[in-house]
Design a protein around this motif. Sequence first.
Motif, mmCIF file in Angstrom:
data_model
loop_
_atom_site.group_PDB
_atom_site.id
_atom_site.type_symbol
_atom_site.label_atom_id
_atom_site.label_comp_id
_atom_site.label_asym_id
_atom_site.label_seq_id
_atom_site.Cartn_x
_atom_site.Cartn_y
_atom_site.Cartn_z
ATOM 1 N N CYS A 1 -43.233 -78.370 10.232
ATOM 2 C CA CYS A 1 -44.594 -78.691 9.801
ATOM 3 C C CYS A 1 -45.069 -77.766 8.678
ATOM 4 O O CYS A 1 -44.515 -76.690 8.441
ATOM 5 C CB CYS A 1 -45.561 -78.637 10.979
ATOM 6 N N LEU A 2 -46.118 -78.208 8.012
ATOM 7 C CA LEU A 2 -46.671 -77.472 6.878
ATOM 8 C C LEU A 2 -47.196 -76.105 7.303
ATOM 9 O O LEU A 2 -47.071 -75.118 6.562
ATOM 10 C CB LEU A 2 -47.795 -78.301 6.239
ATOM 11 N N THR A 3 -47.762 -76.042 8.498
ATOM 12 C CA THR A 3 -48.301 -74.767 8.983
ATOM 13 C C THR A 3 -47.219 -73.696 9.053
ATOM 14 O O THR A 3 -47.399 -72.572 8.575
ATOM 15 C CB THR A 3 -48.935 -74.950 10.377
ATOM 16 N N MET A 4 -46.068 -74.053 9.657
ATOM 17 C CA MET A 4 -44.990 -73.073 9.784
ATOM 18 C C MET A 4 -44.371 -72.738 8.433
ATOM 19 O O MET A 4 -43.965 -71.597 8.192
ATOM 20 C CB MET A 4 -43.919 -73.587 10.742
ATOM 21 N N LYS A 5 -44.296 -73.726 7.554
ATOM 22 C CA LYS A 5 -43.775 -73.447 6.211
ATOM 23 C C LYS A 5 -44.682 -72.458 5.489
ATOM 24 O O LYS A 5 -44.213 -71.553 4.790
ATOM 25 C CB LYS A 5 -43.650 -74.745 5.418
ATOM 26 N N ALA A 6 -45.987 -72.642 5.681
ATOM 27 C CA ALA A 6 -46.943 -71.722 5.063
ATOM 28 C C ALA A 6 -46.819 -70.323 5.658
ATOM 29 O O ALA A 6 -46.870 -69.318 4.944
ATOM 30 C CB ALA A 6 -48.363 -72.253 5.251
ATOM 31 N N ILE A 7 -46.636 -70.260 6.986
ATOM 32 C CA ILE A 7 -46.493 -68.960 7.657
ATOM 33 C C ILE A 7 -45.236 -68.247 7.175
ATOM 34 O O ILE A 7 -45.251 -67.052 6.871
ATOM 35 C CB ILE A 7 -46.470 -69.151 9.186
ATOM 36 N N ARG A 8 -44.129 -68.993 7.073
ATOM 37 C CA ARG A 8 -42.874 -68.376 6.608
ATOM 38 C C ARG A 8 -43.002 -67.913 5.157
ATOM 39 O O ARG A 8 -42.565 -66.816 4.802
ATOM 40 C CB ARG A 8 -41.719 -69.370 6.742
ATOM 41 N N PHE A 9 -43.603 -68.773 4.344
ATOM 42 C CA PHE A 9 -43.743 -68.433 2.930
ATOM 43 C C PHE A 9 -44.669 -67.233 2.750
ATOM 44 O O PHE A 9 -44.367 -66.292 2.007
ATOM 45 C CB PHE A 9 -44.288 -69.642 2.163
ATOM 46 N N GLY A 10 -45.791 -67.267 3.461
ATOM 47 C CA GLY A 10 -46.728 -66.149 3.375
ATOM 48 C C GLY A 10 -46.118 -64.856 3.881
ATOM 49 O O GLY A 10 -46.334 -63.781 3.313
ATOM 50 N N SER A 11 -45.314 -64.957 4.950
ATOM 51 C CA SER A 11 -44.654 -63.765 5.496
ATOM 52 C C SER A 11 -43.639 -63.200 4.512
ATOM 53 O O SER A 11 -43.484 -61.980 4.393
ATOM 54 C CB SER A 11 -43.966 -64.113 6.820
ATOM 55 N N SER A 12 -42.944 -64.095 3.803
ATOM 56 C CA SER A 12 -41.986 -63.639 2.786
ATOM 57 C C SER A 12 -42.695 -62.846 1.697
ATOM 58 O O SER A 12 -42.204 -61.802 1.245
ATOM 59 C CB SER A 12 -41.265 -64.839 2.167
ATOM 60 N N LEU A 13 -43.854 -63.352 1.288
ATOM 61 C CA LEU A 13 -44.620 -62.649 0.257
ATOM 62 C C LEU A 13 -45.103 -61.291 0.765
ATOM 63 O O LEU A 13 -45.025 -60.284 0.054
ATOM 64 C CB LEU A 13 -45.816 -63.496 -0.172
ATOM 65 N N LEU A 14 -45.610 -61.288 1.993
ATOM 66 C CA LEU A 14 -46.091 -60.030 2.562
ATOM 67 C C LEU A 14 -44.961 -59.012 2.671
ATOM 68 O O LEU A 14 -45.149 -57.825 2.391
ATOM 69 C CB LEU A 14 -46.714 -60.283 3.937
ATOM 70 N N TYR A 15 -43.777 -59.487 3.073
ATOM 71 C CA TYR A 15 -42.638 -58.566 3.172
ATOM 72 C C TYR A 15 -42.254 -58.037 1.798
ATOM 73 O O TYR A 15 -41.897 -56.862 1.643
ATOM 74 C CB TYR A 15 -41.441 -59.262 3.813
ATOM 75 N N LEU A 16 -42.367 -58.902 0.785
ATOM 76 C CA LEU A 16 -42.016 -58.506 -0.575
ATOM 77 C C LEU A 16 -42.855 -57.325 -1.046
ATOM 78 O O LEU A 16 -42.363 -56.418 -1.722
ATOM 79 C CB LEU A 16 -42.205 -59.703 -1.519
ATOM 80 N N PHE A 17 -44.127 -57.320 -0.642
ATOM 81 C CA PHE A 17 -45.030 -56.278 -1.125
ATOM 82 C C PHE A 17 -45.253 -55.156 -0.112
ATOM 83 O O PHE A 17 -45.400 -54.000 -0.487
ATOM 84 C CB PHE A 17 -46.380 -56.903 -1.513
ATOM 85 N N VAL A 18 -45.275 -55.504 1.180
ATOM 86 C CA VAL A 18 -45.571 -54.497 2.201
ATOM 87 C C VAL A 18 -44.300 -53.863 2.749
ATOM 88 O O VAL A 18 -44.311 -52.720 3.201
ATOM 89 C CB VAL A 18 -46.395 -55.133 3.354
ATOM 90 N N ARG A 19 -43.188 -54.611 2.720
ATOM 91 C CA ARG A 19 -41.877 -54.171 3.221
ATOM 92 C C ARG A 19 -41.894 -53.892 4.721
ATOM 93 O O ARG A 19 -41.120 -53.081 5.221
ATOM 94 C CB ARG A 19 -41.374 -52.926 2.472
ATOM 95 N N SER A 20 -42.763 -54.567 5.437
ATOM 96 C CA SER A 20 -42.795 -54.426 6.891
ATOM 97 C C SER A 20 -41.800 -55.405 7.503
ATOM 98 O O SER A 20 -41.808 -56.600 7.192
ATOM 99 C CB SER A 20 -44.201 -54.714 7.432
ATOM 100 N N LYS A 21 -40.942 -54.904 8.389
ATOM 101 C CA LYS A 21 -39.922 -55.757 8.999
ATOM 102 C C LYS A 21 -40.536 -56.850 9.869
ATOM 103 O O LYS A 21 -39.909 -57.868 10.134
ATOM 104 C CB LYS A 21 -38.959 -54.902 9.818
ATOM 105 N N ARG A 22 -41.745 -56.623 10.311
ATOM 106 C CA ARG A 22 -42.443 -57.642 11.106
ATOM 107 C C ARG A 22 -42.588 -58.932 10.296
ATOM 108 O O ARG A 22 -42.421 -60.034 10.820
ATOM 109 C CB ARG A 22 -43.811 -57.099 11.508
ATOM 110 N N TYR A 23 -42.890 -58.790 9.010
ATOM 111 C CA TYR A 23 -43.047 -59.969 8.159
ATOM 112 C C TYR A 23 -41.701 -60.569 7.772
ATOM 113 O O TYR A 23 -41.589 -61.776 7.563
ATOM 114 C CB TYR A 23 -43.862 -59.610 6.919
ATOM 115 N N LEU A 24 -40.670 -59.733 7.688
ATOM 116 C CA LEU A 24 -39.327 -60.259 7.426
ATOM 117 C C LEU A 24 -38.894 -61.164 8.577
ATOM 118 O O LEU A 24 -38.334 -62.243 8.360
ATOM 119 C CB LEU A 24 -38.329 -59.111 7.258
ATOM 120 N N ALA A 25 -39.157 -60.731 9.806
ATOM 121 C CA ALA A 25 -38.815 -61.546 10.974
ATOM 122 C C ALA A 25 -39.591 -62.859 10.962
ATOM 123 O O ALA A 25 -39.042 -63.927 11.259
ATOM 124 C CB ALA A 25 -39.101 -60.766 12.253
ATOM 125 N N ALA A 26 -40.873 -62.794 10.604
ATOM 126 C CA ALA A 26 -41.704 -64.005 10.585
ATOM 127 C C ALA A 26 -41.283 -64.967 9.483
ATOM 128 O O ALA A 26 -41.499 -66.176 9.596
ATOM 129 C CB ALA A 26 -43.169 -63.618 10.410
#
Length: 561
Positions: A72-97
């Motif tokens: 679904c679009l919601t999960m795609k948005a969550i994965r995409f947003g988490s990828s961006l957050l990991y790119l800038f924050v480098r938190s492994k929590r967002y890499l997992a998400a």
Amino acid sequence: MDPEELWGKFMAVMNAAISNAGVSPGDIRCLGLSTQRATFITWDRRNGVPFHNFITWKDIRADALVRHWNSCLTMKAIRFGSSLLYLFVRSKRYLAASVLKFMNIQVNMRLKWVLENNEMVKHLADEGHVMFGTIDTWLIYRLTEGKVHATDYSNASGTALYDPYLEDWNTFFLKVFQMPKSLFPELRDSVGDWGVCSAKFFGVPIPITAVVSDQGASLFGSCSFERGDVKVTLGTGAFLDVNTGSKAHTSVKGIYPVHGWKDKDGLVHMAEASSNDNGTVIEWGQMIGLYEKASETSELASSVKGSEGVFFIPGFQGIQAPVNDTTATGGFLGLSASTTRAHLVRAMLESLAFRIYQIYRAMLTEADHELLSLRVDGGVAQNDFLVQMIATLTGRPVERPKSTEVSALGAAFLAGMGAGIWKSRKELIPLREVEKTFHPQFELQDHLLNQMKQWEKALQRCTKWHSKSGLNKESKAPKGNTIWEAVGQKKETMLLQGREGEGDDDLPDVNYYESSTYHASQASRKEGRKFATERNMINSFSLVLSAILFCLLSSYFYTWL
């Protein structure tokens, strides 16, 4: 699974254990519980009556929901947003998400299915009258006569509704799934005060001092206390758990960060991967007549020098990490006219060892620390051929304990620590008894690794076999022991005891749920949920657009700088 049947068997086992030990209930210092994770039930907070049977980790009624949410679009948005957050924050929590996908074995989708398909449970949950619990929570609730509604961190971490990085229920996904937090039990340390088992059950009150998941208990019972210690449970499924110390493991290969236990020394994290088909393969071979007893398989496999080019894929329930293909199938490949029963059995056992090594190898590539001791437990660990092959493939000595029921031992150890019988983990190490150590046969290692490459080619032939997960698309309501049956049973009991009408205030108002007012309100609620779904889609779409805009702006400013 009928909760009353489970309760009856639990009490029978408890009484048998007391009798076999030759002690009286008054001699018991403490009680510890180790239970299966990811099997759950919901019940009425007002009277303790279950709304349905236990929904086990193997239940596939939520398969359509799993597939819907993963795409679904919601999960795609969550994965995409988490990828961006990991790119800038480098938190492994967002890499997992960023690679998060739901599975049927997780609680989250099955609980959501219950809330979507049982209007009464949803209605009462919104009013705060519903309790949720895995097996440990429900047993504690029963043993303490409703005084304690709690679970420990290790059991909570197996629900996929818990955040192992924040060490709390995942409020974000609870909101996404529209699950009231009032449903969920209190989180407690594995070792501590879990209340007192009521005297009405065993004649005396017994302190409950430990609650832990089966895999966490197994890791503790094997005395795998050091970061990097590895435990492999070979049961119905196979679980490979690594003690990762005080840090949660982050994986992009389907290895999950869960908890082992929490005591006075802190929370111990585990990295866990599983193969759903392990003991089920042995049982299947017995069912189709390849052998009469599972104990024959090791000797049968050893009676031939090799599998003669025959490979078996243990994919009855798909292939889990690191392949992660729910559409994979199982079967034999490479059969010829000279293939014998022994070749088939050997190929089956080899496939189980290959799956363990496949997971172990994935752990090696992702771990930021050395993997140390390797210990096995579980019923299938009695198979010498299989355990020896695991030792040779991994190049590590593999220890097998005298008693392979290590989860029970781990629960006892933790309960004893909670009662002050032992003061530290070091005191437990001498109590662990090793029955046999399997040393790697390095002269065979290259041959086995080459054979595994061929097996992986065979595995590729079996992936993406079922176009739609190969699972039943129909979702059926939980059978038996519904609230309606429970109400009828309680009223019937009152009539038999001459107590008609007593306690009716504690029962759900069945007439209300059958009234036109109730059905009208439910129709309104359905419309509301439809609107909420549409709103969520719009919000998700907005989130994706915002994320894309953020990336473009970031790229522009980076170039400009």
